[in-house]
Design an enzyme around this catalytic site. Sequence first.
Site, PDB file in Angstrom:
ATOM      1  N   ASP A   6       0.855  -1.188   0.000  1.00 51.03           N
ATOM      2  CA  ASP A   6       0.000   0.000   0.000  1.00 51.03           C
ATOM      3  C   ASP A   6       0.887   1.233   0.000  1.00 51.03           C
ATOM      4  OD1 ASP A   6      -2.365   1.670   0.332  1.00 51.03           O
ATOM      5  OD2 ASP A   6      -1.653   1.969   2.381  1.00 51.03           O
ATOM      6  N   GLY A   8       1.318   4.934   0.365  1.00 51.80           N
ATOM      7  CA  GLY A   8       0.688   6.132   0.887  1.00 51.80           C
ATOM      8  C   GLY A   8       1.567   7.348   0.663  1.00 51.80           C
ATOM      9  N   THR A  10       2.981   9.234   2.855  1.00 50.33           N
ATOM     10  CA  THR A  10       4.089   9.304   3.807  1.00 50.33           C
ATOM     11  C   THR A  10       4.857   7.996   3.907  1.00 50.33           C
ATOM     12  OG1 THR A  10       2.843  10.925   5.111  1.00 50.33           O
ATOM     13  CG2 THR A  10       4.722   9.868   6.178  1.00 50.33           C
ATOM     14  N   ASN A  11       4.136   6.883   3.981  1.00 52.45           N
ATOM     15  CA  ASN A  11       4.765   5.572   4.150  1.00 52.45           C
ATOM     16  C   ASN A  11       4.224   4.562   3.149  1.00 52.45           C
ATOM     17  OD1 ASN A  11       6.442   6.113   6.499  1.00 52.45           O
ATOM     18  ND2 ASN A  11       4.532   6.243   7.656  1.00 52.45           N
ATOM     19  N   ALA A 133      -7.674   4.588  -3.715  1.00 49.84           N
ATOM     20  CA  ALA A 133      -7.627   3.122  -3.665  1.00 49.84           C
ATOM     21  C   ALA A 133      -7.517   2.622  -2.231  1.00 49.84           C
ATOM     22  CB  ALA A 133      -6.450   2.612  -4.495  1.00 49.84           C
ATOM     23  N   ASP A 134      -6.756   3.337  -1.397  1.00 48.51           N
ATOM     24  CA  ASP A 134      -6.593   2.888  -0.013  1.00 48.51           C
ATOM     25  C   ASP A 134      -7.911   2.924   0.751  1.00 48.51           C
ATOM     26  OD1 ASP A 134      -6.596   5.672  -0.249  1.00 48.51           O
ATOM     27  OD2 ASP A 134      -5.302   5.971   1.500  1.00 48.51           O
TER      28      ASP A 134
END
Length: 279
Positions: A6, A8, A10-11, A133-134
Amino acid sequence: MLLAIDIGNTNIAIGLFALDAADPSEDRLRRSERAPGGAGPSQGPELKFDWRLETRAARTGDEYAALLSELFRLAGVEMRAVSAVVVSSVVPPVLFPIEQLCRRHFKVEPLVVGPGTKTGMPILYENPREVGADRIVNAVAAHQRWPQGAIVVDFGTATTFDVITSRGEYAGGVIAPGLLVSADALYHATAKLPRVEIARPKVAVGRNTVASIQAGLVFGYAGLVDAIVGRIKAEVDFDPHVVGTGGLAALIAKEAKTIVECDDMLTLQGLALIYERNR
């Protein structure tokens, strides 16, 4: 094994799942100690290991391969054990090197969650393509776990509230600035206020600048969560289960009255479920 990624802002969250009992690495993994931070029992493929990387658009596929190779080595897993990859991304520049990683080093074509991916969930947004999507992945996992309906509060770069109906529909949600984004904005937009650690202060009435900022951030976001969840509950015709996810979920959940539980692995579990539905 299934590699779930996944991406993101930031991470990058990475999870390694055992697909079934026929997985050749299953016996070795059963003997391996579970990595800290893993999720508990859940429906769908079993999560064996999980890691976090900083999101950097400039990294190449080979650099991601080098990082993953070392993480796999520390976990006692060979990279060739990966037979499938599923990816969700809200950072388009990072998706290309991740796809390169999959094709060059894992020799598989990744399933990238997006328009046309079978999720089993109707999207009630006016334009379904606008939904990250997340957020869809979180919604799929939440409905699998809490079919009575749920609200997922994701404490990422943005703080998002996603509403999943008891009929298994993605009803929509709320987007607010993330806690870290707000803290950075406060630091950059003022001349004298310092950058502070995101931590719970002892009291709401701070007697120094750091404690005052921490109170505003932590207690302020707890109040934001409770207020928005309360408004959502007033608009829906079911009693949703409220779950927090993301790095700062546990901190805010201790102060918010409406979050019932936290699950940092919700997104990775949703990716595994979507892979199974498209297998």
